[in-house]
Design a protein around this motif. Structure first.
Motif, mmCIF file in Angstrom:
data_model
loop_
_atom_site.group_PDB
_atom_site.id
_atom_site.type_symbol
_atom_site.label_atom_id
_atom_site.label_comp_id
_atom_site.label_asym_id
_atom_site.label_seq_id
_atom_site.Cartn_x
_atom_site.Cartn_y
_atom_site.Cartn_z
ATOM 1 N N LEU A 35 0.819 -1.320 -0.167
ATOM 2 C CA LEU A 35 -0.150 -0.086 0.233
ATOM 3 C C LEU A 35 0.938 1.249 -0.216
ATOM 4 O O LEU A 35 1.797 1.494 0.882
ATOM 5 C CB LEU A 35 -0.906 0.156 1.247
ATOM 6 N N GLN A 36 0.553 2.010 -0.979
ATOM 7 C CA GLN A 36 1.459 3.395 -1.036
ATOM 8 C C GLN A 36 0.332 4.543 -0.909
ATOM 9 O O GLN A 36 -0.494 4.660 -1.676
ATOM 10 C CB GLN A 36 2.053 3.639 -2.389
ATOM 11 N N MET A 37 0.564 5.414 0.193
ATOM 12 C CA MET A 37 -0.430 6.447 0.363
ATOM 13 C C MET A 37 -0.350 7.519 -0.613
ATOM 14 O O MET A 37 -1.525 8.069 -0.722
ATOM 15 C CB MET A 37 -0.012 6.898 1.855
ATOM 16 N N ASP A 38 0.684 7.774 -1.192
ATOM 17 C CA ASP A 38 0.679 8.739 -2.141
ATOM 18 C C ASP A 38 -0.338 8.422 -3.457
ATOM 19 O O ASP A 38 -0.992 9.160 -3.886
ATOM 20 C CB ASP A 38 2.092 9.099 -2.615
ATOM 21 N N ARG A 39 -0.204 6.908 -3.826
ATOM 22 C CA ARG A 39 -0.786 6.576 -4.935
ATOM 23 C C ARG A 39 -2.323 6.433 -4.399
ATOM 24 O O ARG A 39 -3.397 6.632 -5.224
ATOM 25 C CB ARG A 39 -0.339 5.156 -5.298
ATOM 26 N N LEU A 40 -2.770 6.185 -3.204
ATOM 27 C CA LEU A 40 -3.913 6.284 -2.727
ATOM 28 C C LEU A 40 -4.661 7.377 -2.860
ATOM 29 O O LEU A 40 -5.765 7.733 -3.402
ATOM 30 C CB LEU A 40 -3.915 5.755 -1.235
ATOM 31 N N GLU A 41 -3.964 8.459 -2.407
ATOM 32 C CA GLU A 41 -4.449 10.050 -2.563
ATOM 33 C C GLU A 41 -4.712 10.327 -3.661
ATOM 34 O O GLU A 41 -5.808 10.880 -4.462
ATOM 35 C CB GLU A 41 -3.430 10.948 -1.681
ATOM 36 N N ARG A 42 -3.878 9.990 -4.819
ATOM 37 C CA ARG A 42 -3.848 10.511 -6.204
ATOM 38 C C ARG A 42 -5.274 9.655 -6.939
ATOM 39 O O ARG A 42 -5.887 10.416 -7.636
ATOM 40 C CB ARG A 42 -2.521 9.934 -6.990
ATOM 41 N N LEU A 43 -5.198 8.402 -6.364
ATOM 42 C CA LEU A 43 -6.394 7.725 -7.014
ATOM 43 C C LEU A 43 -7.785 8.182 -6.697
ATOM 44 O O LEU A 43 -8.758 8.330 -7.472
ATOM 45 C CB LEU A 43 -6.368 6.217 -6.607
ATOM 46 N N LEU A 44 -7.790 8.651 -5.308
ATOM 47 C CA LEU A 44 -9.017 9.178 -4.733
ATOM 48 C C LEU A 44 -9.344 10.619 -5.190
ATOM 49 O O LEU A 44 -10.604 10.957 -5.669
ATOM 50 C CB LEU A 44 -8.930 9.169 -3.312
ATOM 51 N N CYS A 45 -8.277 11.542 -5.105
ATOM 52 C CA CYS A 45 -8.545 12.962 -5.331
ATOM 53 C C CYS A 45 -8.348 13.342 -6.902
ATOM 54 O O CYS A 45 -8.826 14.496 -7.193
ATOM 55 C CB CYS A 45 -7.684 13.650 -4.380
#
Length: 234
Positions: A35-45
């Protein structure tokens, strides 16, 4: 997406692996196993908002999840994780035109979030959904498929399904090797480390029954998987 009831054991026995990087298997260099938090944020936002017509929901996501990428994943509470998963599912339900591979990324992200909190059965289910979408795509991406199989193997290992996990991780390594990833590649290193720990676990723990939380593969899906396998076999 309407997902069939299926077990990965039945699925994987019919899925043929590539022997080269030519043909319909295309390479990609932006996957990660963890899990990569920066990728998670980019996917969501950013990325999912491009396929959503609900302007209010998009604004809410950007407000709620802005800055998520700067946080350690260990800081995510169960409540926050639940909010992210609920948002993902709301987006998928409200955006039927979401590209299949992006929908697969959502399910895979849900799997990683579930796994982060030890919810291994739910993680396995999410990874299975992602894998089903990825391999049903007309041009499956070998690296994406390999990473999802890898993640699924890790989840089974955490759930003490040792034999299932070992088979999945070996399958992931075969895909990586077919893509030309050497033994020192991060994917290969991760898979080898997981395999080492799983074999240790096998020898010190009572084996858990290899019953996957899913029904046997439907006959109709079996036909489709055979078609996919023939397309992937080079």
């Amino acid at each position: 997406f309407g997902f069939p009831n299926m077990s990965f054991r039945s699925f994987s026995n019919t899925m043929k692996l590539p022997t080269s990087t030519n043909g319909s298997f295309r390479k990609m260099a932006s996957c990660t196993v963890e899990l990569q938090m920066d990728r998670l944020e980019r996917l969501l936002c950013e990325e999912l908002g491009q396929h959503c017509d609900d302007a209010a929901l998009i604004r809410q996501m950007k407000t709620q999840f802005q800055g998520l990428g700067a946080r350690p994943k260990e800081e995510l509470s169960r409540s926050e994780t639940g909010d992210i998963i609920d948002t993902f599912l709301t987006l998928l339900n409200s955006s039927p035109d979401t590209p299949p591979l992006m929908a697969a990324r959502v399910h895979s992200s849900i799997g990683l979030l579930r796994q982060q909190h030890g919810e291994y059965d739910q993680a396995i289910s999410a990874f299975m959904k992602a894998l089903w979408i990825e391999t049903a795509h007309r041009e499956p991406n070998a690296e994406i498929v390999g990473v999802t199989v890898h993640r699924l193997g890790i989840a089974h290992g955490r759930n003490k399904n040792f034999d299932e996990a070992i088979a999945l991780l070996h399958k992931a390594r075969m895909i990586y090797s077919a893509l030309g990833f050497r033994e020192e590649h991060p994917y290969q290193v991760s898979a080898k480390q997981e395999l080492g720990s799983l074999k240790d676990g096998q020898s010190t723990n009572t084996r858990k029954s290899l019953v996957v939380n899913s029904m046997p593969l439907l006959a109709s899906l079996q036909v489709e998987i055979d078609k996919i396998g023939r397309r992937l076999s080079l």
